[in-house]
Design an enzyme around this catalytic site. Structure first.
Site, PDB file in Angstrom:
ATOM      1  N   HIS A  68     -37.128  41.779 -37.788  1.00 41.22           N
ATOM      2  CA  HIS A  68     -38.520  42.242 -37.815  1.00 41.22           C
ATOM      3  C   HIS A  68     -39.157  42.149 -36.428  1.00 41.22           C
ATOM      4  CE1 HIS A  68     -40.469  38.077 -38.983  1.00 41.22           C
ATOM      5  NE2 HIS A  68     -40.226  38.146 -37.697  1.00 41.22           N
ATOM      6  N   GLU A  75     -41.112  44.147 -41.765  1.00 43.13           N
ATOM      7  CA  GLU A  75     -39.896  43.644 -42.389  1.00 43.13           C
ATOM      8  C   GLU A  75     -38.911  44.789 -42.647  1.00 43.13           C
ATOM      9  OE1 GLU A  75     -40.233  40.545 -41.810  1.00 43.13           O
ATOM     10  OE2 GLU A  75     -40.436  39.570 -43.750  1.00 43.13           O
ATOM     11  N   ASN A 119     -34.259  38.596 -39.288  1.00 41.20           N
ATOM     12  CA  ASN A 119     -33.963  39.785 -40.095  1.00 41.20           C
ATOM     13  C   ASN A 119     -34.264  41.068 -39.320  1.00 41.20           C
ATOM     14  OD1 ASN A 119     -36.726  39.805 -40.046  1.00 41.20           O
ATOM     15  ND2 ASN A 119     -37.032  39.661 -42.255  1.00 41.20           N
ATOM     16  N   ASP A 156     -50.060  40.473 -35.291  1.00 41.74           N
ATOM     17  CA  ASP A 156     -50.151  40.248 -36.734  1.00 41.74           C
ATOM     18  C   ASP A 156     -50.934  38.984 -37.067  1.00 41.74           C
ATOM     19  OD1 ASP A 156     -48.257  38.502 -35.705  1.00 41.74           O
ATOM     20  OD2 ASP A 156     -46.577  39.351 -36.793  1.00 41.74           O
TER      21      ASP A 156
HETATM   22  P1  PGA Z   1     -39.765  32.917 -33.302  1.00 44.65           P
HETATM   23  O1  PGA Z   1     -40.209  34.159 -34.202  1.00 44.65           O
HETATM   24  O2  PGA Z   1     -40.210  33.243 -31.924  1.00 44.65           O
HETATM   25  O3  PGA Z   1     -40.494  31.753 -33.859  1.00 44.65           O
HETATM   26  O4  PGA Z   1     -38.273  32.836 -33.423  1.00 44.65           O
HETATM   27  C1  PGA Z   1     -39.916  35.429 -33.764  1.00 44.65           C
HETATM   28  C2  PGA Z   1     -40.404  36.434 -34.768  1.00 44.65           C
HETATM   29  O5  PGA Z   1     -40.319  36.159 -35.979  1.00 44.65           O
HETATM   30  O6  PGA Z   1     -40.847  37.506 -34.359  1.00 44.65           O
END
Ligand code: PGA
Length: 237
Positions: A138, A143, A136, A67
């Protein structure tokens, strides 16, 4: 699904780096799906070290990132292109032209999504996809919602994601509100998936994702249906 419970973040990163290294040694022209965020940083550090030591060669590897924020230039320090260059691509012997991140400054976002999806297909799909998980649930920037998006698409970021990611920005107002992300279908087509999660704050969501109902309100729960999923985690499930 195979779950490796490990003691530390370092152990998690080592296992992930070892699997990626084995993938590249087995198929030197592998297509790697890569992720940003705090979770894979240790893995990338180790890959850089292995490459430096001559243990793995990225000359013929191709990468596609999950992304990118919409509206940020590749040179913007908060862009995922910048993150990948800094944490991995500049430290390994990969041809930068073989590294792909959605273009956050494309004039036509829908066209960019189509281009990115086609690019992944034209590379023959993803051999190994590295994933983190958001609080959450994702994966990429898919999302929670009412359905599982199939292909690369534009998303409005959720409040919790904007809040979580604001730690990298000067203020929450600077966090982009939109992003381009591979779809759930794009991710699920990867031949192998490695999901990394560390920290007690991810415990609840990881449990839901791996053992709860498969639902678009927990996007990562779809991974239960993948036939080659490896979870590496410091969390006691
Ligand atoms: P993080 O993010 O590794 O910074 O916890 C993970 C994500 O949002 O996929």
């Amino acid at each position: 699904m195979v779950i490796h419970k490990v003691k530390t973040y370092r152990n998690m990163s080592k296992k992930a780096a070892n699997i990626i290294t084995a993938q590249v040694i087995t198929n030197p022209a592998s297509v790697l799906g890569l992720a940003t965020g705090s979770t894979p940083v240790g893995t990338y550090e180790l890959l850089a070290e292995y490459c430096e030591n001559g243990d793995v060669d990225f000359t013929n590897v191709k990468t596609v990132n999950l992304d990118e924020y919409y509206g940020l230039d590749a040179n913007d320090e908060q862009s995922y292109r910048y993150f990948m260059n800094k944490h991995l691509f500049e430290k390994i012997n990969i041809d930068i032209r073989n590294t792909h991140v959605p273009n956050g400054r494309a004039d036509n976002i829908d066209e960019e999504c189509r281009r990115y999806e086609q690019l992944i297909s034209s590379l023959g799909g993803i051999d190994l996809q590295l994933l983190g998980i958001g609080h959450n649930g994702h994966i990429g920037f898919n999302e929670p919602g009412d359905s599982f998006p199939k292909e690369t698409h534009c998303v409005d970021l959720g409040e919790s994601t904007i809040k979580a990611n604001s730690r990298f920005f000067n203020s929450i107002d600077e966090v982009p509100k939109k992003a381009i992300t591979m779809g759930i279908g794009t991710i699920m087509k990867a031949k192998r998936i490695i999901l990394l999660a560390s920290g007690e704050d991810k415990k609840e969501i990881l449990k839901k994702a791996l053992f709860g109902p498969i639902t678009p309100s927990v996007p990562a729960s779809i991974l239960q249906l993948h036939n080659n999923l490896t979870v590496i985690t410091t969390i006691d499930l």
